[in-house]
Design an enzyme around this catalytic site. Sequence first.
Site, PDB file in Angstrom:
ATOM      1  N   HIS A  81       0.840  -1.196   0.000  1.00 19.11           N
ATOM      2  CA  HIS A  81       0.000   0.000   0.000  1.00 19.11           C
ATOM      3  C   HIS A  81       0.876   1.247   0.000  1.00 19.11           C
ATOM      4  O   HIS A  81       1.998   1.228   0.497  1.00 19.11           O
ATOM      5  CB  HIS A  81      -0.872   0.035   1.256  1.00 19.11           C
ATOM      6  CG  HIS A  81      -1.716  -1.180   1.447  1.00 19.11           C
ATOM      7  ND1 HIS A  81      -1.209  -2.357   1.936  1.00 19.11           N
ATOM      8  CD2 HIS A  81      -3.033  -1.395   1.200  1.00 19.11           C
ATOM      9  CE1 HIS A  81      -2.185  -3.250   1.988  1.00 19.11           C
ATOM     10  NE2 HIS A  81      -3.291  -2.708   1.547  1.00 19.11           N
ATOM     11  N   MET A 206      -8.052   2.121   1.260  1.00 21.53           N
ATOM     12  CA  MET A 206      -6.667   2.604   1.244  1.00 21.53           C
ATOM     13  C   MET A 206      -5.833   1.933   0.145  1.00 21.53           C
ATOM     14  O   MET A 206      -4.610   1.915   0.230  1.00 21.53           O
ATOM     15  CB  MET A 206      -6.015   2.328   2.597  1.00 21.53           C
ATOM     16  CG  MET A 206      -6.770   2.900   3.792  1.00 21.53           C
ATOM     17  SD  MET A 206      -5.951   2.494   5.334  1.00 21.53           S
ATOM     18  CE  MET A 206      -7.233   2.896   6.539  1.00 21.53           C
ATOM     19  N   ASN A 230     -17.014  -2.678   7.255  1.00 17.71           N
ATOM     20  CA  ASN A 230     -17.535  -1.751   8.277  1.00 17.71           C
ATOM     21  C   ASN A 230     -18.256  -0.614   7.579  1.00 17.71           C
ATOM     22  O   ASN A 230     -18.119  -0.437   6.363  1.00 17.71           O
ATOM     23  CB  ASN A 230     -16.365  -1.181   9.105  1.00 17.71           C
ATOM     24  CG  ASN A 230     -15.316  -0.504   8.225  1.00 17.71           C
ATOM     25  OD1 ASN A 230     -14.432  -1.180   7.689  1.00 17.71           O
ATOM     26  ND2 ASN A 230     -15.415   0.804   8.053  1.00 17.71           N
ATOM     27  N   HIS A 242      -7.761  -2.456  12.288  1.00 17.95           N
ATOM     28  CA  HIS A 242      -7.377  -3.497  11.331  1.00 17.95           C
ATOM     29  C   HIS A 242      -7.872  -4.871  11.788  1.00 17.95           C
ATOM     30  O   HIS A 242      -8.217  -5.715  10.953  1.00 17.95           O
ATOM     31  CB  HIS A 242      -5.857  -3.490  11.127  1.00 17.95           C
ATOM     32  CG  HIS A 242      -5.423  -4.282   9.931  1.00 17.95           C
ATOM     33  ND1 HIS A 242      -5.922  -4.067   8.657  1.00 17.95           N
ATOM     34  CD2 HIS A 242      -4.554  -5.312   9.813  1.00 17.95           C
ATOM     35  CE1 HIS A 242      -5.373  -4.931   7.813  1.00 17.95           C
ATOM     36  NE2 HIS A 242      -4.542  -5.702   8.487  1.00 17.95           N
TER      37      HIS A 242
HETATM   38  N1  HPA Z   1     -11.669   3.128   5.585  1.00 18.58           N
HETATM   39  C1  HPA Z   1     -10.563   2.897   4.852  1.00 18.58           C
HETATM   40  N2  HPA Z   1     -10.142   1.693   4.534  1.00 18.58           N
HETATM   41  C2  HPA Z   1     -10.867   0.645   4.975  1.00 18.58           C
HETATM   42  C3  HPA Z   1     -12.022   0.811   5.732  1.00 18.58           C
HETATM   43  C4  HPA Z   1     -12.440   2.126   6.044  1.00 18.58           C
HETATM   44  O1  HPA Z   1     -13.473   2.362   6.730  1.00 18.58           O
HETATM   45  N3  HPA Z   1     -12.484  -0.429   6.009  1.00 18.58           N
HETATM   46  C5  HPA Z   1     -11.641  -1.312   5.416  1.00 18.58           C
HETATM   47  N4  HPA Z   1     -10.654  -0.667   4.785  1.00 18.58           N
END
Ligand code: HPA
Length: 267
Positions: A81, A206, A230, A242
Site C-alpha cells: 500500500h 486505502m 464496516n 485493522h
Molecule cells: N476506511 C478505509 N479503509 C478501509 C475501511 C475504512 O473504513 N475499512 C476497510 N478498509
Amino acid sequence: MDRAASDLVRFIQDRAGAGPVRVGLILGSGLGHLAEAIDGVPIPYDQLPGFPQPGVSGHSPQLTVGELEGTRVAVLGGRAHYYERGDAAAMRLPLEVLAGLGAETLILTNAAGSLDPAMPPGSVMAIRDHINFSGLNPLIGEAGDARFVPMADAYDPALRATILEAAQATGTSCAEGVYAWFSGPSFETPAEIRAIRTLGADAVGMSTVPEVILARFLGLRVAAISAMTNMGAGMSDEQLGHEHTKQMAPLGARKLEAILRAALPAI
Ligand code: HPA
C-alpha cells in the site's frame, strides 16, 4: 517490459509452467484464502526480487500461478500500500509481471468501508468508478505521452457486466458503486466520511486506485470488487481498526469467491 520484470517472468514460468495466464487477481486484506483454492504453484514474494515484502497482516505474500475453474490465473495474495513506504507505485513490478505472464485482465479485490446504509458489512460492491481523494499518482515521474492515461471506463463495463451476471447466477447480491481512495493508514474522520459521501463515493479504502491507474497504463482490462468490512467512520457504533477489518472480511470473501468462480469461465 523492463529487465527486472522479464527476468521474473522467466523465473516464474520455469517454476509454474509457461502457459499464458488469462487473468491476474489481487486479493485484499483478509481475502487471501481464495489463493488456496488454486490448483497451482505458490511462490513466496521473498523469492521474487523487487516484489514488496509483507508489510500488513491479513495478507498472504505469495504469487500463485495455476488453474481456477479451468482458467489459468496468477494470484497476488498480498499487496503493498502507499501508506507503507509512501510509494504510490509500489505495485508496479508485480503488475508488470502479471502482464508479462500473459494476463490481459486484472481483477482486484479489497476490504472497504461502506458509505451506503443499504450496503452493510458483509456486502460486496463492483467498483464502477473511483475518486482519487489522495491526490497521489503512481505515474508521477513517468516520461512520455503514455503517462496521460484516460480514466473514463477504467473499470471495464463489459467485464463488470460479466461479474454482475455471475453474481446473479449464483444468487449473490452484488452492488455497484464508486470507491474513494484515502491514503491511510489512519482511518477517515467522520467529517471526511460526510464530505466524501457528498462528493459521490459509495465506499472508502486505502488501496486499489493506484493499481488500477498502473494497470490501465499497462493496457490491462480491469475490474475491482470491494468487500465491506464496516460502515464509514461515524456511521455506526463499530470500533474501526485493522483487527475489525480482518474479522469482518471473511463475510464478503465467501461472496467474492462465489462470484469469481462463476465469472472466470466467462472472462
Ligand atoms: N476506511 C478505509 N479503509 C478501509 C475501511 C475504512 O473504513 N475499512 C476497510 N478498509
